[in-house]
Design a protein around this motif. Structure first.
Motif, PDB file in Angstrom:
ATOM      1  N   LYS A  35      70.219 -32.190  31.109  1.00  0.00           N
ATOM      2  CA  LYS A  35      68.837 -32.567  31.116  1.00  0.00           C
ATOM      3  C   LYS A  35      67.797 -31.430  30.958  1.00  0.00           C
ATOM      4  CE  LYS A  35      69.236 -36.386  35.030  1.00  0.00           C
ATOM      5  NZ  LYS A  35      70.386 -36.007  34.775  1.00  0.00           N
ATOM      6  N   GLN A  36      67.022 -31.628  29.916  1.00  0.00           N
ATOM      7  CA  GLN A  36      66.092 -30.207  29.487  1.00  0.00           C
ATOM      8  C   GLN A  36      64.667 -30.456  29.908  1.00  0.00           C
ATOM      9  OE1 GLN A  36      66.400 -29.202  25.171  1.00  0.00           O
ATOM     10  NE2 GLN A  36      68.505 -30.208  25.168  1.00  0.00           N
ATOM     11  N   ASN A  37      64.230 -29.702  30.411  1.00  0.00           N
ATOM     12  CA  ASN A  37      62.815 -29.776  30.973  1.00  0.00           C
ATOM     13  C   ASN A  37      61.635 -29.474  29.640  1.00  0.00           C
ATOM     14  OD1 ASN A  37      62.388 -26.911  30.329  1.00  0.00           O
ATOM     15  ND2 ASN A  37      62.757 -26.365  32.468  1.00  0.00           N
ATOM     16  N   LEU A  38      60.504 -29.494  29.938  1.00  0.00           N
ATOM     17  CA  LEU A  38      59.575 -29.542  28.784  1.00  0.00           C
ATOM     18  C   LEU A  38      59.549 -28.255  28.102  1.00  0.00           C
ATOM     19  CD1 LEU A  38      57.205 -31.217  27.185  1.00  0.00           C
ATOM     20  CD2 LEU A  38      55.689 -30.227  28.651  1.00  0.00           C
ATOM     21  N   THR A  39      59.556 -27.266  28.739  1.00  0.00           N
ATOM     22  CA  THR A  39      59.835 -25.733  28.139  1.00  0.00           C
ATOM     23  C   THR A  39      60.918 -25.780  27.011  1.00  0.00           C
ATOM     24  OG1 THR A  39      58.867 -24.703  30.124  1.00  0.00           O
ATOM     25  CG2 THR A  39      59.933 -23.556  28.507  1.00  0.00           C
ATOM     26  N   GLU A  40      61.897 -26.200  27.551  1.00  0.00           N
ATOM     27  CA  GLU A  40      63.375 -26.228  26.656  1.00  0.00           C
ATOM     28  C   GLU A  40      63.008 -27.204  25.462  1.00  0.00           C
ATOM     29  OE1 GLU A  40      67.009 -25.422  29.618  1.00  0.00           O
ATOM     30  OE2 GLU A  40      65.657 -27.328  29.791  1.00  0.00           O
ATOM     31  N   LEU A  41      62.631 -28.255  25.719  1.00  0.00           N
ATOM     32  CA  LEU A  41      62.344 -29.182  24.698  1.00  0.00           C
ATOM     33  C   LEU A  41      61.189 -28.574  23.636  1.00  0.00           C
ATOM     34  CD1 LEU A  41      61.956 -32.806  26.078  1.00  0.00           C
ATOM     35  CD2 LEU A  41      63.789 -31.776  24.871  1.00  0.00           C
ATOM     36  N   MET A  42      60.284 -27.996  23.981  1.00  0.00           N
ATOM     37  CA  MET A  42      59.189 -27.521  23.118  1.00  0.00           C
ATOM     38  C   MET A  42      59.749 -26.308  22.331  1.00  0.00           C
ATOM     39  SD  MET A  42      55.633 -27.845  25.229  1.00  0.00           S
ATOM     40  CE  MET A  42      54.751 -27.301  23.738  1.00  0.00           C
ATOM     41  N   GLN A 135      67.294 -34.756  10.323  1.00  0.00           N
ATOM     42  CA  GLN A 135      66.418 -34.269  11.572  1.00  0.00           C
ATOM     43  C   GLN A 135      66.568 -35.327  12.648  1.00  0.00           C
ATOM     44  OE1 GLN A 135      62.437 -34.219  10.305  1.00  0.00           O
ATOM     45  NE2 GLN A 135      61.683 -32.640  11.483  1.00  0.00           N
ATOM     46  N   THR A 136      66.450 -34.764  13.824  1.00  0.00           N
ATOM     47  CA  THR A 136      66.634 -35.646  15.125  1.00  0.00           C
ATOM     48  C   THR A 136      65.875 -34.878  15.986  1.00  0.00           C
ATOM     49  OG1 THR A 136      67.731 -36.942  16.404  1.00  0.00           O
ATOM     50  CG2 THR A 136      68.681 -34.831  16.111  1.00  0.00           C
ATOM     51  N   THR A 137      65.615 -35.541  17.226  1.00  0.00           N
ATOM     52  CA  THR A 137      64.694 -34.981  18.249  1.00  0.00           C
ATOM     53  C   THR A 137      65.645 -34.062  19.201  1.00  0.00           C
ATOM     54  OG1 THR A 137      65.433 -37.125  19.406  1.00  0.00           O
ATOM     55  CG2 THR A 137      63.281 -37.083  18.398  1.00  0.00           C
ATOM     56  N   ALA A 138      64.564 -33.103  19.601  1.00  0.00           N
ATOM     57  CA  ALA A 138      65.057 -31.902  20.626  1.00  0.00           C
ATOM     58  C   ALA A 138      65.868 -33.010  21.811  1.00  0.00           C
ATOM     59  CB  ALA A 138      64.230 -31.058  21.054  1.00  0.00           C
ATOM     60  N   GLY A 139      66.838 -32.415  22.258  1.00  0.00           N
ATOM     61  CA  GLY A 139      67.360 -33.226  23.463  1.00  0.00           C
ATOM     62  C   GLY A 139      67.691 -34.375  23.204  1.00  0.00           C
ATOM     63  N   LEU A 140      67.841 -34.888  21.888  1.00  0.00           N
ATOM     64  CA  LEU A 140      68.239 -36.284  21.615  1.00  0.00           C
ATOM     65  C   LEU A 140      67.405 -37.345  22.067  1.00  0.00           C
ATOM     66  CD1 LEU A 140      72.373 -35.869  21.468  1.00  0.00           C
ATOM     67  CD2 LEU A 140      70.729 -35.783  19.571  1.00  0.00           C
ATOM     68  N   THR A 141      67.744 -38.225  23.101  1.00  0.00           N
ATOM     69  CA  THR A 141      66.805 -39.222  23.477  1.00  0.00           C
ATOM     70  C   THR A 141      65.920 -38.674  24.313  1.00  0.00           C
ATOM     71  OG1 THR A 141      68.382 -39.866  25.264  1.00  0.00           O
ATOM     72  CG2 THR A 141      68.676 -41.091  23.476  1.00  0.00           C
ATOM     73  N   GLU A 159      63.055 -37.733  33.773  1.00  0.00           N
ATOM     74  CA  GLU A 159      63.710 -37.178  34.805  1.00  0.00           C
ATOM     75  C   GLU A 159      63.808 -35.629  34.653  1.00  0.00           C
ATOM     76  OE1 GLU A 159      68.094 -37.022  37.447  1.00  0.00           O
ATOM     77  OE2 GLU A 159      67.384 -38.724  36.003  1.00  0.00           O
ATOM     78  N   SER A 160      63.350 -34.925  35.553  1.00  0.00           N
ATOM     79  CA  SER A 160      63.585 -33.473  35.487  1.00  0.00           C
ATOM     80  C   SER A 160      62.688 -32.453  34.289  1.00  0.00           C
ATOM     81  CB  SER A 160      65.092 -32.937  35.019  1.00  0.00           C
ATOM     82  OG  SER A 160      65.910 -33.346  35.996  1.00  0.00           O
ATOM     83  N   LEU A 161      61.748 -33.271  33.752  1.00  0.00           N
ATOM     84  CA  LEU A 161      60.998 -32.870  32.642  1.00  0.00           C
ATOM     85  C   LEU A 161      60.177 -31.537  33.057  1.00  0.00           C
ATOM     86  CD1 LEU A 161      60.635 -33.366  29.664  1.00  0.00           C
ATOM     87  CD2 LEU A 161      58.410 -34.702  30.316  1.00  0.00           C
ATOM     88  N   PHE A 162      59.702 -31.524  34.494  1.00  0.00           N
ATOM     89  CA  PHE A 162      59.038 -30.399  34.627  1.00  0.00           C
ATOM     90  C   PHE A 162      59.631 -29.372  35.814  1.00  0.00           C
ATOM     91  CE2 PHE A 162      55.411 -32.910  32.835  1.00  0.00           C
ATOM     92  CZ  PHE A 162      54.918 -31.958  32.246  1.00  0.00           C
ATOM     93  N   THR A 206      53.618 -16.628  24.397  1.00  0.00           N
ATOM     94  CA  THR A 206      52.958 -15.646  24.780  1.00  0.00           C
ATOM     95  C   THR A 206      53.496 -15.378  26.424  1.00  0.00           C
ATOM     96  OG1 THR A 206      51.118 -17.156  25.691  1.00  0.00           O
ATOM     97  CG2 THR A 206      50.966 -15.786  23.512  1.00  0.00           C
ATOM     98  N   GLY A 207      54.294 -16.426  26.770  1.00  0.00           N
ATOM     99  CA  GLY A 207      54.928 -16.036  28.201  1.00  0.00           C
ATOM    100  C   GLY A 207      54.110 -16.903  29.237  1.00  0.00           C
ATOM    101  N   VAL A 208      53.143 -17.665  28.880  1.00  0.00           N
ATOM    102  CA  VAL A 208      52.441 -18.304  29.811  1.00  0.00           C
ATOM    103  C   VAL A 208      53.207 -19.444  30.335  1.00  0.00           C
ATOM    104  CG1 VAL A 208      50.263 -19.816  30.252  1.00  0.00           C
ATOM    105  CG2 VAL A 208      50.080 -17.898  28.808  1.00  0.00           C
ATOM    106  N   MET A 209      53.918 -20.374  29.527  1.00  0.00           N
ATOM    107  CA  MET A 209      54.988 -21.342  29.856  1.00  0.00           C
ATOM    108  C   MET A 209      56.314 -20.945  29.983  1.00  0.00           C
ATOM    109  SD  MET A 209      54.821 -25.025  28.521  1.00  0.00           S
ATOM    110  CE  MET A 209      55.682 -26.477  28.867  1.00  0.00           C
ATOM    111  N   THR A 210      56.996 -20.809  31.293  1.00  0.00           N
ATOM    112  CA  THR A 210      58.271 -20.302  31.047  1.00  0.00           C
ATOM    113  C   THR A 210      59.079 -21.329  31.650  1.00  0.00           C
ATOM    114  OG1 THR A 210      57.981 -19.130  33.081  1.00  0.00           O
ATOM    115  CG2 THR A 210      57.543 -17.970  31.119  1.00  0.00           C
ATOM    116  N   ASN A 211      60.289 -20.982  31.521  1.00  0.00           N
ATOM    117  CA  ASN A 211      61.520 -21.809  32.134  1.00  0.00           C
ATOM    118  C   ASN A 211      62.211 -21.053  33.399  1.00  0.00           C
ATOM    119  OD1 ASN A 211      63.501 -23.603  32.883  1.00  0.00           O
ATOM    120  ND2 ASN A 211      64.755 -23.175  31.173  1.00  0.00           N
ATOM    121  N   GLU A 212      61.984 -21.587  34.494  1.00  0.00           N
ATOM    122  CA  GLU A 212      62.437 -20.980  35.642  1.00  0.00           C
ATOM    123  C   GLU A 212      63.876 -21.428  36.139  1.00  0.00           C
ATOM    124  OE1 GLU A 212      60.951 -18.200  36.934  1.00  0.00           O
ATOM    125  OE2 GLU A 212      59.823 -18.120  35.364  1.00  0.00           O
ATOM    126  N   LYS A 213      64.408 -22.577  35.552  1.00  0.00           N
ATOM    127  CA  LYS A 213      65.755 -22.967  35.920  1.00  0.00           C
ATOM    128  C   LYS A 213      66.916 -21.992  35.837  1.00  0.00           C
ATOM    129  CE  LYS A 213      66.116 -26.757  33.507  1.00  0.00           C
ATOM    130  NZ  LYS A 213      66.732 -28.003  32.931  1.00  0.00           N
TER     131      LYS A 213
END
Length: 213
Positions: A35-42, A135-141, A159-162, A206-213
């Protein structure tokens, strides 16, 4: 993969073997996708588009099966695009007769996004592959969000997007409520607004949005 009533040549058999091996790896990858969160998808996204699927066809490009999707673009959240965007994803819509008793069975792999004409979507698209342009989508579905009424959700219901997403910026009340959700459908306008702000203000870079997982 082919089903054939005729004896295949050595070269043809080799190509089929390679295609089956590649397809098997893709299916295994899809089944084990975390499961990938929004930071990982972007982070893994080259384009983010909001629009409606207007056309879907399939065929072959240098022997490789593809599904071609055309999107009527309502909004380009990331990337510069016109009113229409077309891309090709690996795999056929359905098995295709090749003549001489052969049927190509290499459809869209399990766990990959599929599309329907008239479907309203938000797509987080990878950069096209250098060799094929596919080309396909990040994280597939997970990177394909379906819009229904005023709500939007991906294939795993967001699920787990944030989960683990940290945003060091002042958010409006709607955005604050959004990131507190553990899953379930989001209001489309609120979700698009948050993603658009993150892109325009370069939150990830710029590090404003980060992944803390």
């Amino acid at each position: 993969m082919y089903c054939s009533t005729n004896k295949a040549s050595r070269g043809f058999t080799f190509l089929v073997f390679i295609a089956i091996a590649a397809l098997s790896l893709n299916v295994a990858h899809a089944k084990n996708m975390k499961k990938q969160n929004l930071t990982e998808l972007m982070t893994h996204t080259d384009s983010i588009l909001v629009g409606t699927v207007s056309k879907k066809t399939d065929g072959f490009q240098k022997g490789l099966p593809y599904t071609e999707i055309t999107l009527d673009v309502a909004q380009s959240v990331k990337g510069t695009h016109g009113s229409s965007y077309t891309f090709r994803q690996f795999g056929l819509i359905e098995p295709k007769s090749m003549g001489n008793g052969r049927v190509n069975l290499m459809v869209t792999p399990a766990g990959w996004p599929t599309y329907s004409k008239g479907e309203r979507v938000i797509l987080f698209l990878h950069k096209p592959a250098s060799e094929t342009g596919f080309q396909t989508t990040a994280g597939l579905t997970q990177g394909k969000f379906m819009i229904s009424g005023n709500d939007v959700a991906n294939d795993i219901n967001n699920e787990s997007l944030f989960a683990g997403v940290k945003i060091n910026s002042k958010l409006n009340p709607a955005q604050q409520d959004l990131i507190k959700q553990t899953g379930g459908a989001y209001k489309t306008d609120d979700f698009v607004s948050l993603v658009k702000t993150a892109v325009e203000e370069k939150w990830i870079e710029t590090g404003v949005m980060t992944n803390e997982k």
